[in-house]
Design a protein around this motif. Structure first.
Motif, PDB file in Angstrom:
ATOM      1  N   ARG A  80       0.888  -1.213   0.006  1.00 38.76           N
ATOM      2  CA  ARG A  80       0.055   0.080   0.205  1.00 38.76           C
ATOM      3  C   ARG A  80       0.778   1.375   0.065  1.00 38.76           C
ATOM      4  O   ARG A  80       0.563   2.067  -0.745  1.00 38.76           O
ATOM      5  CB  ARG A  80      -0.842   0.052   1.298  1.00 38.76           C
ATOM      6  CG  ARG A  80      -2.161  -0.953   0.933  1.00 38.76           C
ATOM      7  CD  ARG A  80      -3.003  -0.968   2.167  1.00 38.76           C
ATOM      8  NE  ARG A  80      -3.547   0.454   2.432  1.00 38.76           N
ATOM      9  CZ  ARG A  80      -4.555   0.885   1.796  1.00 38.76           C
ATOM     10  NH1 ARG A  80      -5.272   0.020   1.155  1.00 38.76           N
ATOM     11  NH2 ARG A  80      -5.060   2.029   2.435  1.00 38.76           N
ATOM     12  N   SER A  81       1.832   1.387   0.671  1.00 32.98           N
ATOM     13  CA  SER A  81       2.857   2.494   0.934  1.00 32.98           C
ATOM     14  C   SER A  81       3.271   2.872  -0.427  1.00 32.98           C
ATOM     15  O   SER A  81       3.476   4.076  -0.876  1.00 32.98           O
ATOM     16  CB  SER A  81       3.711   2.447   2.106  1.00 32.98           C
ATOM     17  OG  SER A  81       4.194   1.331   2.190  1.00 32.98           O
ATOM     18  N   ILE A  84       0.641   4.036  -2.922  1.00 33.88           N
ATOM     19  CA  ILE A  84       0.146   5.351  -2.641  1.00 33.88           C
ATOM     20  C   ILE A  84       1.452   6.409  -2.819  1.00 33.88           C
ATOM     21  O   ILE A  84       1.169   7.396  -3.340  1.00 33.88           O
ATOM     22  CB  ILE A  84      -0.480   5.516  -1.039  1.00 33.88           C
ATOM     23  CG1 ILE A  84      -1.811   4.687  -0.988  1.00 33.88           C
ATOM     24  CG2 ILE A  84      -0.838   6.733  -0.767  1.00 33.88           C
ATOM     25  CD1 ILE A  84      -2.171   4.244   0.182  1.00 33.88           C
ATOM     26  N   THR A 401      -9.271   0.653   5.259  1.00 28.76           N
ATOM     27  CA  THR A 401      -8.082   0.353   5.752  1.00 28.76           C
ATOM     28  C   THR A 401      -7.660   1.183   6.812  1.00 28.76           C
ATOM     29  O   THR A 401      -6.779   1.024   7.716  1.00 28.76           O
ATOM     30  CB  THR A 401      -7.094   0.674   4.843  1.00 28.76           C
ATOM     31  OG1 THR A 401      -7.347   1.621   4.024  1.00 28.76           O
ATOM     32  CG2 THR A 401      -6.814  -0.652   3.531  1.00 28.76           C
ATOM     33  N   GLY A 402      -8.611   2.289   6.909  1.00 23.87           N
ATOM     34  CA  GLY A 402      -8.351   3.254   8.002  1.00 23.87           C
ATOM     35  C   GLY A 402      -8.879   2.855   9.337  1.00 23.87           C
ATOM     36  O   GLY A 402      -8.400   3.346  10.407  1.00 23.87           O
TER      37      GLY A 402
ATOM     38  N   PHE B 251       3.199   7.716  10.142  1.00 24.98           N
ATOM     39  CA  PHE B 251       3.365   6.855   8.851  1.00 24.98           C
ATOM     40  C   PHE B 251       1.982   6.093   8.848  1.00 24.98           C
ATOM     41  O   PHE B 251       1.677   5.850   7.751  1.00 24.98           O
ATOM     42  CB  PHE B 251       4.538   5.760   9.020  1.00 24.98           C
ATOM     43  CG  PHE B 251       4.764   4.996   7.800  1.00 24.98           C
ATOM     44  CD1 PHE B 251       5.212   5.602   6.634  1.00 24.98           C
ATOM     45  CD2 PHE B 251       4.420   3.871   7.962  1.00 24.98           C
ATOM     46  CE1 PHE B 251       5.346   4.514   5.670  1.00 24.98           C
ATOM     47  CE2 PHE B 251       4.540   2.756   6.787  1.00 24.98           C
ATOM     48  CZ  PHE B 251       5.282   3.208   5.952  1.00 24.98           C
ATOM     49  N   GLN B 252       1.437   5.853   9.914  1.00 23.60           N
ATOM     50  CA  GLN B 252       0.212   5.010  10.010  1.00 23.60           C
ATOM     51  C   GLN B 252      -0.812   5.826   9.299  1.00 23.60           C
ATOM     52  O   GLN B 252      -1.780   5.312   8.512  1.00 23.60           O
ATOM     53  CB  GLN B 252      -0.191   4.299  11.358  1.00 23.60           C
ATOM     54  CG  GLN B 252      -1.593   3.873  11.448  1.00 23.60           C
ATOM     55  CD  GLN B 252      -1.918   3.633  12.793  1.00 23.60           C
ATOM     56  OE1 GLN B 252      -1.237   2.456  13.400  1.00 23.60           O
ATOM     57  NE2 GLN B 252      -2.810   3.964  13.336  1.00 23.60           N
ATOM     58  N   PHE B 254      -0.371   8.408   7.369  1.00 27.36           N
ATOM     59  CA  PHE B 254      -0.333   8.505   5.917  1.00 27.36           C
ATOM     60  C   PHE B 254      -0.615   7.243   4.935  1.00 27.36           C
ATOM     61  O   PHE B 254      -1.079   7.511   3.964  1.00 27.36           O
ATOM     62  CB  PHE B 254       1.193   8.750   5.596  1.00 27.36           C
ATOM     63  CG  PHE B 254       1.671   8.803   4.247  1.00 27.36           C
ATOM     64  CD1 PHE B 254       1.338   9.806   3.411  1.00 27.36           C
ATOM     65  CD2 PHE B 254       2.576   7.564   3.752  1.00 27.36           C
ATOM     66  CE1 PHE B 254       1.681   9.883   1.800  1.00 27.36           C
ATOM     67  CE2 PHE B 254       2.961   7.732   2.357  1.00 27.36           C
ATOM     68  CZ  PHE B 254       2.567   8.747   1.413  1.00 27.36           C
ATOM     69  N   THR B 255      -0.366   6.030   5.683  1.00 28.96           N
ATOM     70  CA  THR B 255      -0.797   4.716   4.701  1.00 28.96           C
ATOM     71  C   THR B 255      -2.102   4.172   4.950  1.00 28.96           C
ATOM     72  O   THR B 255      -2.534   3.488   4.194  1.00 28.96           O
ATOM     73  CB  THR B 255       0.340   3.945   5.131  1.00 28.96           C
ATOM     74  OG1 THR B 255       0.459   3.440   6.488  1.00 28.96           O
ATOM     75  CG2 THR B 255       1.679   4.202   4.469  1.00 28.96           C
ATOM     76  N   GLN B 256      -2.837   4.589   6.139  1.00 25.14           N
ATOM     77  CA  GLN B 256      -4.003   3.902   6.342  1.00 25.14           C
ATOM     78  C   GLN B 256      -5.202   4.817   6.348  1.00 25.14           C
ATOM     79  O   GLN B 256      -6.243   4.457   5.763  1.00 25.14           O
ATOM     80  CB  GLN B 256      -3.890   2.917   7.626  1.00 25.14           C
ATOM     81  CG  GLN B 256      -2.835   2.061   7.686  1.00 25.14           C
ATOM     82  CD  GLN B 256      -2.751   1.192   8.868  1.00 25.14           C
ATOM     83  OE1 GLN B 256      -3.032   1.696  10.156  1.00 25.14           O
ATOM     84  NE2 GLN B 256      -2.097   0.082   8.734  1.00 25.14           N
TER      85      GLN B 256
END
Lengths: 441, 290
Positions: A80-81, A84, A401-402, B251-252, B254-256
């Motif tokens: 994912r990172s 994105i 995902t959040g 980071f969390q 940013f990615t989630q």
């Protein structure tokens, strides 16, 4: 004199810059429809899969010299990172191989484009080759966003036949009560009756979600727009984990043991049973598999379904779905690559290799003798039309995902005894709801 | 004449442009974002909301605990890295043959990519398969494996030790070079005058290495507060947020969750901590020079 030189230098600089820019434009625009360079990012996978992806890609290149593929493989955990970050930096591949669960977020972020917008006829033709239930899992808001190659399904149970016989048990457990009873009977010092996992990695959460969905739970009440993980379907499922932990019949390190560790414990004869996904242990444990007598089956059902929804037989996710990105300059060429993968010859690669052990997306794979030999039950159920009956997608909605990590934290809190299952899930649901509301208000 | 007057400006201009493009502009942009309620998944949310994101972030108990943990992480890793690094650096500064070999070998933890270090230690500290538990059990310190990274009570401590393990080689090498510059005659004179080992170190040796010490201390604290890879690989900030520090939390997001407004606030906070550390460094360094 100096001023003249400066002026000349400036003119030369701009002339060179313009030439470079124009050259770049020319190169980008030079590709005619269905030709050009296509960059592919593949992330993660079982070792055999990692090996055959570039081989198949080379085969495509040989058959389609008009499309130049630049294939790249990356470690799965950064999926994912990487995608994105690549999108934000305007340095993204044309084709990404990601999870079906990523689709709502990637579509919401406009990272990927609907495939039917590129060429609806080609996409429709895939329906002849792909199991409809699996094909639907990659649809989002009425559009086809990805090509699934297989699905992973949860929850499944692996059990050691020797342990079962030693404990005097005839067959695998069929209900949750029996899971507890069997785990207790097969439990030995330093060798748990059942291996579970509760880290924050998505697969661990998907496995738990499979159990909760099976108990009539759902992550989201779509009609009300409410996060539903603190309702009885999820709470009682978490209580099952807690009961097993409190009974002392599990591995002691659930919060640091992910699904691979769970598989390794079972595969190395350090646990009598293990809750996993459809691939069970095969891709993940290293050696000595011959010495291990084991079987796999669908995870037992609750004694009484306590959730308010229709119990789902399983949750499924295509974890190697090909998607075309919005930054792709040659979408028709990229679609050719996807079309190649959508053919039985390629989809059959998931038909019967125990080392890979995925539930194939291709219809033709279920006619392969290798699959019938490796997983006779799957073929039998597929032929009867019940393999995918009652199976639903893993939770998929904008922002999933959040909010999913909140579920992970709730699992850890309850398992570590920091809160009851209900309290932990109430807290998680509250946090998840706040986030969901921001996105959907 | 005019060319002569403008030439310095012309020569310096590219540097200013680069600094603005790569340092000032991102900072200004982060500051701007922190005053919005921007969620990347929600089109149109990139609007000015005043201090709303600040209020939300600083009233969130999770964020407050993350900030507290960031300070603990930075102080503990820096202090332990310096203490151990200084001790090892002192021995490495001795003119022994074996030290040439040790100086080359000791650097390995430092040169390993953080993602490799995180993965290695994740397995070494594992409750069932980990070599650390195995060793502790063999010498009868514990009777069963401890899931170091699986319990909130031990996870942060374990990761602090990993970060210290990674920092110590570089600290030791830098300080060993400083120790080698200490005047041996003066130390010897101190010994003859009756100074004990402790007095010789603090009164005669340490003043000579103080400048290097200050620089190293600040560098280490900055390395530590920038670190997120090891933690992310090993625990993803868990269990139950117990190993989240500001960079991993950022980071969390940013990615989630893509809550960029909050991400902006946290980034500014992280930046202020770094600026604070740097100011301490500048003041200490200036005092040294005086």
């Amino acid at each position: 004199m100096r001023q003249r030189f400066g002026l000349l230098a400036l003119v030369v600089f701009f002339a060179v810059g313009l030439a470079v820019f124009a050259g770049g434009q020319k190169e980008a625009g030079a590709a005619t429809e269905g030709t050009g360079t296509v960059t592919v990012w593949k992330m993660g996978g079982a070792p055999k899969e990692v090996a055959f992806w570039p081989v198949v890609t080379d085969k495509f290149s040989a058959q389609h010299p008009e499309v130049k593929i630049k294939y790249n493989y990356f470690y799965g955990q950064i999926r994912r990172s990487k995608i994105i970050g690549g999108y934000q930096a305007d340095h993204l591949a044309d084709v990404v191989v990601a999870f079906g669960q990523d689709i709502p977020d990637f579509a919401g972020l406009r990272i990927i484009v609907p495939l039917d917008d590129i060429d609806a006829d080609t996409v429709n033709s895939w329906k002849d080759n792909i199991v409809p239930e699996v094909f639907d899992v990659t649809m989002y808001r009425g559009k086809q966003y990805a090509l699934p190659t297989y699905v992973d399904m949860a929850p499944f149970l692996a059990y050691n036949l020797d342990d079962l016989e030693t404990a005097g048990l005839g067959g695998p457990p069929e209900t949750w009560s029996e899971v507890k009873e069997y785990a207790a009977k097969m439990n030995k010092p330093n060798r748990p009756g059942i291996a579970l996992q509760a880290t924050l990695v998505p697969v661990d959460l998907n496995i738990f979600e499979g159990i909760a969905f099976n108990n009539g739970g759902r992550f989201l009440d779509e009609s009300a727009g409410e996060i539903a993980i603190n309702r009885s379907g999820f709470v009682d499922s978490l209580q099952l984990y807690v009961d097993l932990v409190e009974a002392g019949v599990t591995n002691g390190n659930l919060t640091e043991d992910n699904f691979k560790v769970g598989a390794a414990l079972f595969g190395e004869n350090k646990a009598a049973m293990w809750i996993g996904m459809s691939w069970l242990i095969t891709p993940w444990f290293g050696k000595d598999v011959e010495g291990l007598r084991w079987q796999g089956t669908a995870f037992p059902t609750p004694d009484r379904v306590s959730g308010g929804y229709e119990p789902a037989a399983a949750v499924m996710d295509p974890t190697a779905a090909l998607m075309i990105t919005s930054t792709c300059k040659n979408p028709k060429a990229a679609l050719k690559y996807l079309d190649f993968w959508a053919q039985p010859e390629q989809l059959n690669l998931w038909g019967g290799q125990k080392e890979i052990c995925r539930v194939p997306a291709g219809k033709a794979a279920y006619d392969l003798p290798e699959l019938a030999e490796a997983w006779p039950q799957w073929v039998e159920l597929y032929k009867k039309g019940t393999l995918f009956e009652g199976a639903v997608s893993v939770p998929r909605f904008l922002g999933v995902t959040g909010v999913e990590p909140e579920l992970g934290k709730a699992l850890q809190k309850a398992i570590l005894g920091k809160a009851s299952a209900q309290e932990a899930l109430d807290e998680a649901a509250k946090a998840a709801q706040e986030y969901y509301d921001i996105l959907h208000e | 004449m005019r060319v002569k007057r403008h030439l310095p400006i012309v020569l310096i201009a590219p540097v200013f442009v680069l600094i603005f493009a790569f340092i000032a502009y991102p900072m200004i942009e982060i500051l701007r974002i922190s005053f919005t309620g921007w969620n990347y998944l929600k089109p149109g949310s990139d609007t000015f909301v005043g201090f709303a994101s600040y209020a939300k972030v600083f009233s969130d108990p999770v964020v407050l605990s993350v900030m507290g943990r960031t300070v603990i992480w930075m102080v503990a890793t820096t202090a332990l890295s310096i203490i151990l690094g200084m001790a090892i650096g002192y021995y490495l500064s001795q003119d022994w043959k074996i030290n040439r070999f040790l100086r080359a070998v000791i650097i390995i933890p430092w040169i390993l990519p953080p993602v490799v270090s995180g993965t290695i230690w994740k397995w070494m500290l594992h409750g069932t398969f980990g070599v650390v538990n195995d060793m502790l059990m063999r010498v009868h310190i514990i009777d069963q494996g401890i899931p170091w990274l699986g319990r909130p009570e031990t996870a942060l401590l374990a990761l602090i030790m990993v970060q210290v393990w990674k920092n110590v080689p570089m600290v030791a090498l830098l300080l060993s070079a400083a120790f080698q510059g200490v005047s041996l005659e003066m130390v010897e004179a101190g010994r003859i005058d009756g100074a004990n080992a402790w007095q010789r170190f603090w009164r005669l040796i340490f003043p000579d290495i103080r400048s290097t010490f200050v620089v190293v201390a600040v560098m280490v604290s900055i390395w530590c507060i920038q670190q997120y890879v090891i933690i992310w690989v090993a625990t993803q900030g868990g269990p139950i947020n117990s190993t989240h520090i500001l960079p991993t939390y950022i980071f969390q997001i940013f990615t989630q969750s893509y809550q960029f407004g909050e991400l902006g606030v946290l980034s500014i906070t992280n930046l202020l901590i770094l600026v604070g550390v740097t100011l301490v460094y500048i003041r200490a360094f200036q005092r040294e020079r005086r």
